[in-house]
Scaffold this active site. Structure first.
Site, PDB file in Angstrom:
ATOM      1  CG  ASP A 241      -8.114  -9.319   0.900  1.00 50.42           C
ATOM      2  OD1 ASP A 241      -9.141  -8.666   0.600  1.00 50.42           O
ATOM      3  OD2 ASP A 241      -7.026  -8.771   1.166  1.00 50.42           O
TER       4      ASP A 241
ATOM      5  CG  HIS B 211     -10.282   1.389   1.781  1.00 51.39           C
ATOM      6  ND1 HIS B 211      -9.737   2.478   1.151  1.00 51.39           N
ATOM      7  CD2 HIS B 211      -9.725   1.354   3.022  1.00 51.39           C
ATOM      8  CE1 HIS B 211      -8.884   3.087   1.964  1.00 51.39           C
ATOM      9  NE2 HIS B 211      -8.868   2.422   3.103  1.00 51.39           N
TER      10      HIS B 211
END
Length: 308
Positions: free
Chosen positions: A12, A242
């Protein structure tokens, strides 16, 4: 010499997604077979455009399949524009890529690629897990056709980053995450327990830009917005690595350590989105809880520098 990993990233994009995709493009031990887009940091339409744009910028010829617009059972969430900017890349304006998405949905593409590369395909979701859950629902063999599902999401001991209990990717579709963790797939969770241990500073982005002016410069331009968000919530040391950490775990699991845990996902109430020790008969996932953080960060910086 490490074997080449056949990889699909479910994404995303998103600034740290861009970091992860550029890392995959630079890694000689990754064959990037495609991207699937998902809502999360941005809408799925923007995610699809951004995925195409990132592949074109990196010179990677790979398909992009558009995925789910909304969670399986919950209303849609607003994109995280305060974290990643309105278009997903911080202050960088939107741009129209030359390429187009393929005709298959993300779930259809994932199932087909898992059949064609049975036992070899690694899927790395770095957003909400809706597409992965839909692939499991579409093809009962998907769970065993894939080699591993290495996801960025969840938290075992660290607590949440969107609520006190939940990490954002799991929180944005807990019902999908519960399907994934309950499946027979080999699931590996790269959660906040390890990603919070790896920080990328403004100086690191500057070094990447100097080594690789085109793509590194693009990441540095994005990073200003991202680092400003981190500073706004009291994290002045840099941004957590991340999504790149999950991609690195696909090829370098030896740099991570963890436990086999039967994970369930809270789907209601105050703890919604929490990844919990289920203690039942479901298959155990490999939950990473420690990481050789300097080695992971050095590998990330080294590979990004090679994009010059």
């Amino acid at each position: 010499m490490r074997k080449v990993t056949k990889l699909i990233i479910d994404t995303d994009p998103g600034i740290d997604d861009a970091m992860a995709i550029f890392y995959a493009a630079a890694a000689p031990d990754i064959a990037l077979l495609g991207l699937t887009s998902i809502f999360g940091n941005v809408t799925v339409e923007t995610a699809t455009r951004n995925a195409l744009r990132l592949l074109e910028a990196a010179g990677v010829d790979a398909p992009v399949a558009a995925g789910a617009h909304t969670p399986l059972a919950m209303p849609p969430f607003k994109p995280s524009s305060h974290v990643h900017g309105d278009a997903g890349f911080g202050d960088i304006p939107a741009a129209t890529p030359k390429g187009k998405q393929i005709g298959e949905t993300a779930a259809e593409f994932l199932c087909r690629m898992a059949r064609e590369h049975k036992g070899e395909l690694v899927v790395c979701p770095i957003g909400p897990l809706t597409n992965i859950a839909q692939a499991l629902q579409l093809d009962p063999d998907f769970a065993t056709n894939v080699d591993r599902i290495v996801l960025m999401g969840g938290s075992y001991r660290e607590g949440g980053n969107i609520t006190p209990h939940a990490e954002a990717n799991i929180y944005h579709d807990p019902h999908a995450a519960e399907i994934v963790f309950a499946s027979d797939a080999q699931v590996e969770m790269v959660g906040l327990d390890v990603t919070h241990q790896i920080l990328c500073t403004a100086q690191d982005f500057e070094a990447i830009a100097q080594a690789a002016p085109k793509l590194g410069g693009m990441l540095q331009d994005m990073s200003h917005f991202y680092l400003k968000f981190y500073a706004s919530v009291g994290k002045f040391e840099g941004c957590s690595l991340h999504d790149p950490a999950a991609v690195i775990a696909c090829t370098h699991p030896d740099l991570f350590d963890g436990h086999r845990v039967k994970i369930s996902v809270s789907c209601a109430g105050e703890t919604i989105g929490a990844t919990l020790d289920a203690g039942d008969k479901r298959p155990a996932s490999l939950v990473y809880t420690s990481v050789a953080s300097k080695k992971v960060k050095d590998l990330f910086l080294e590979r990004l520098a090679s994009l010059a």
